[in-house]
Design a protein around this motif. Structure first.
Motif, mmCIF file in Angstrom:
data_model
loop_
_atom_site.group_PDB
_atom_site.id
_atom_site.type_symbol
_atom_site.label_atom_id
_atom_site.label_comp_id
_atom_site.label_asym_id
_atom_site.label_seq_id
_atom_site.Cartn_x
_atom_site.Cartn_y
_atom_site.Cartn_z
ATOM 1 N N MET A 191 6.195 1.903 -7.945
ATOM 2 C CA MET A 191 5.348 1.601 -6.789
ATOM 3 C C MET A 191 4.197 0.702 -7.208
ATOM 4 S SD MET A 191 5.095 5.260 -4.838
ATOM 5 C CE MET A 191 4.601 6.067 -6.358
ATOM 6 N N PRO A 192 3.576 0.005 -6.240
ATOM 7 C CA PRO A 192 2.410 -0.821 -6.569
ATOM 8 C C PRO A 192 1.166 0.044 -6.802
ATOM 9 C CG PRO A 192 2.839 -0.859 -4.209
ATOM 10 C CD PRO A 192 3.962 -0.086 -4.830
ATOM 11 N N ARG A 193 0.130 -0.578 -7.349
ATOM 12 C CA ARG A 193 -1.194 0.011 -7.602
ATOM 13 C C ARG A 193 -1.155 1.043 -8.726
ATOM 14 N NH1 ARG A 193 -4.097 2.022 -2.317
ATOM 15 N NH2 ARG A 193 -5.944 1.857 -3.672
ATOM 16 N N ASP A 218 6.474 7.001 -1.264
ATOM 17 C CA ASP A 218 7.341 5.838 -1.472
ATOM 18 C C ASP A 218 6.686 4.632 -0.844
ATOM 19 O OD1 ASP A 218 9.710 3.955 -1.202
ATOM 20 O OD2 ASP A 218 10.713 5.695 -2.075
ATOM 21 N N ASP A 219 6.754 3.477 -1.521
ATOM 22 C CA ASP A 219 6.102 2.280 -0.980
ATOM 23 C C ASP A 219 6.892 1.627 0.137
ATOM 24 O OD1 ASP A 219 8.038 1.466 -2.893
ATOM 25 O OD2 ASP A 219 7.114 -0.515 -3.000
ATOM 26 N N SER A 220 8.152 2.017 0.317
ATOM 27 C CA SER A 220 8.992 1.454 1.379
ATOM 28 C C SER A 220 8.840 2.270 2.664
ATOM 29 C CB SER A 220 10.461 1.445 0.947
ATOM 30 O OG SER A 220 11.312 1.252 2.052
ATOM 31 N N ALA A 221 8.408 1.589 3.735
ATOM 32 C CA ALA A 221 8.268 2.274 5.023
ATOM 33 C C ALA A 221 9.618 2.809 5.498
ATOM 34 C CB ALA A 221 7.677 1.323 6.062
ATOM 35 N N ILE A 239 5.238 7.022 -12.877
ATOM 36 C CA ILE A 239 5.042 7.720 -14.148
ATOM 37 C C ILE A 239 3.566 8.013 -14.386
ATOM 38 C CG2 ILE A 239 5.200 7.485 -16.654
ATOM 39 C CD1 ILE A 239 7.814 8.236 -15.342
ATOM 40 N N ASP A 240 2.703 7.030 -14.164
ATOM 41 C CA ASP A 240 1.269 7.259 -14.336
ATOM 42 C C ASP A 240 0.778 8.353 -13.396
ATOM 43 O OD1 ASP A 240 1.085 5.359 -16.290
ATOM 44 O OD2 ASP A 240 0.359 3.766 -14.973
ATOM 45 N N PHE A 241 1.234 8.278 -12.155
ATOM 46 C CA PHE A 241 0.822 9.279 -11.176
ATOM 47 C C PHE A 241 1.330 10.668 -11.569
ATOM 48 C CE2 PHE A 241 1.693 11.540 -7.090
ATOM 49 C CZ PHE A 241 0.370 11.765 -6.735
ATOM 50 N N VAL A 292 5.350 17.195 5.668
ATOM 51 C CA VAL A 292 3.989 17.325 6.198
ATOM 52 C C VAL A 292 3.167 16.064 5.975
ATOM 53 C CG1 VAL A 292 3.973 19.830 5.988
ATOM 54 C CG2 VAL A 292 3.200 18.429 4.051
ATOM 55 N N GLY A 293 3.721 15.103 5.222
ATOM 56 C CA GLY A 293 3.006 13.860 5.001
ATOM 57 C C GLY A 293 3.869 12.851 4.287
ATOM 58 N N ALA A 294 3.614 11.563 4.523
ATOM 59 C CA ALA A 294 4.340 10.479 3.861
ATOM 60 C C ALA A 294 3.327 9.437 3.411
ATOM 61 C CB ALA A 294 5.379 9.868 4.795
ATOM 62 N N ALA A 295 3.279 9.192 2.101
ATOM 63 C CA ALA A 295 2.275 8.305 1.523
ATOM 64 C C ALA A 295 2.914 7.041 0.986
ATOM 65 C CB ALA A 295 1.532 9.032 0.395
ATOM 66 N N SER A 296 2.203 5.910 1.145
ATOM 67 C CA SER A 296 2.741 4.614 0.720
ATOM 68 C C SER A 296 2.435 4.311 -0.739
ATOM 69 C CB SER A 296 2.176 3.506 1.598
ATOM 70 O OG SER A 296 0.751 3.505 1.529
ATOM 71 N N ASP A 297 1.491 5.037 -1.339
ATOM 72 C CA ASP A 297 1.194 4.832 -2.756
ATOM 73 C C ASP A 297 0.520 6.089 -3.306
ATOM 74 O OD1 ASP A 297 -1.717 4.707 -2.605
ATOM 75 O OD2 ASP A 297 -1.498 2.715 -1.769
#
Length: 373
Positions: free
Chosen positions: A59-61, A10-13, A65-67, A32-37
């Motif tokens: 999300m940015p970048r 999620d892009d929101s901290a 859906i693409d991911f 086990v992990g949190a990713a911003s993008d």
């Protein structure tokens, strides 16, 4: 007992922090992990090998859906989407479910922190379900079409001009007399789509309860209407139920059928949840048992829990013909399993055989003219 390992994307901290906290409070799971993008998430997935991902829709970048499309092509794994309660969020979420996401959680547009805390039970329940769900890798065509709008439907007339009069009258009588009832939950948006897309334009009316929150069913109905030969819409209270149409329970409301003179009509109500659900399959199927009886066909599709099992048994006892989706083709076998255990089911079938088998059954019970079609 091994814990379910979750990566939050999620892009929101703030949202990452809240979801991490909610997950880590559970004795049977850990974040086990949190990713911003998605680019950070890709490395985390490679290095941490999680059991489930929660994925933000927008999300940015690289958007969700693409991911998700790339993930399902290269390394299919259980995903729970985190969606916003907007029309755009609903449309993108439906595309995510087409691509193989197991389920979604709808976060509020405002008051996200308090909203997510209130949704903690739903979030963790859906992570647990996703960890055990049967993955169905989407087809190459589905992946290639990711993000594409639904194709315009070519709505055929109920009967072509060359259809023999005697057969047409039998088809008309069949579609007027019979009603098809579908209940579904986790995995059900795609399962219901597959059944509806296989139905002819002159099918008997279909009435559907799919467990979905408010704000998503209208987009879902519109999407199906663009893919199916029959018309598909969100049900409205009091409207007449017509052949060649499918009616979906609005999110947050129960749907049942009623009689108005010789016609069936939809009832959309906001009474208390049943089996923790609103809409509830139990409410819809019970109305089928009481008012439609032997002229009803019941179909129980993939979903968690037992919603609708008792009422489907009532349908069968009232003379309805009842089908359950088989375990192999279900994302989650809970609702069909419970219906089978209740003695409610005549046939257990793979998803891709349900519509054809049902129509064959309807033809075989409609008289000699229809069996020649």
């Amino acid at each position: 007992m091994a814990k379910t390992r979750v990566v939050v994307v999620d892009d929101s901290a703030l949202v990452r922090s809240l979801l991490t906290e909610i997950i880590n409070r559970q004795p049977d799971m850990e974040c086990v992990g949190a990713a911003s993008d998605p680019f950070v998430a890709r490395e985390m997935i490679r290095n941490l090998n999680p059991d489930v991902i929660t994925l933000d829709v927008e999300m940015p970048r690289m958007d969700g859906i693409d991911f998700l499309s790339k993930l399902m092509r290269l390394r299919p794994m259980p995903v729970v989407m985190v969606s916003t309660l907007t029309e755009r969020g609903a449309e993108v979420t439906l595309k995510a479910l087409e691509l193989g996401a197991i389920d979604f959680v709808a976060k509020p547009k405002i008051g996200v922190a308090d909203g997510l805390k209130q949704l903690a039970q739903e979030i963790t329940d859906k992570v647990r379900i996703a960890a055990k769900a049967r993955m169905h890798k989407p087809s190459a065509a589905t992946l290639a079409a990711a993000g594409a709008p639904p194709r315009p439907a070519h709505k055929e007339p109920t009967h072509s001009p060359e259809t023999p009069r005697t057969v047409a009258s039998t088809l008309g009588r069949l579609s007027t007399e019979k009603l098809i009832f579908i209940g579904a939950s986790t995995g059900g948006t795609e399962a219901t789509k597959e059944v509806l897309m296989a139905l002819p334009a002159d099918s008997p009316a279909v009435v559907i309860t799919q467990h979905m929150p408010p704000g998503f069913t209208k987009s879902y109905a519109t999407r199906l209407d663009g893919l199916c030969k029959i018309r598909v819409k969100e049900a409205s209270d009091g409207e007449r139920i017509l052949p060649g149409h499918a009616y979906i329970a609005p999110g947050g409301f129960h749907l049942s059928v009623d009689k108005s003179g010789a016609n069936y009509v939809a009832r959309v109500t906001s009474e208390d949840p049943v089996n923790r659900h609103r809409p509830s399959v139990e409410v819809l199927f019970r109305s089928a048992a009481h008012l439609v009886g032997r002229n009803a066909v019941g179909i129980m599709l993939t979903g968690m829990g037992a919603d609708g099992a008792r009422a489907m048994k009532e349908m069968r006892d009232a003379g309805a013909y009842c089908i359950a989706q088989d375990e192999q083709s279900c994302v989650v076998f809970g609702m069909p399993r419970e219906a089978i255990a209740a003695g409610a089911v005549h046939e257990v079938l793979p998803l891709n055989q349900i519509a054809g088998h049902m129509m064959d059954h309807l033809r075989s019970t409609a008289g000699p003219a229809l069996t020649r079609v």
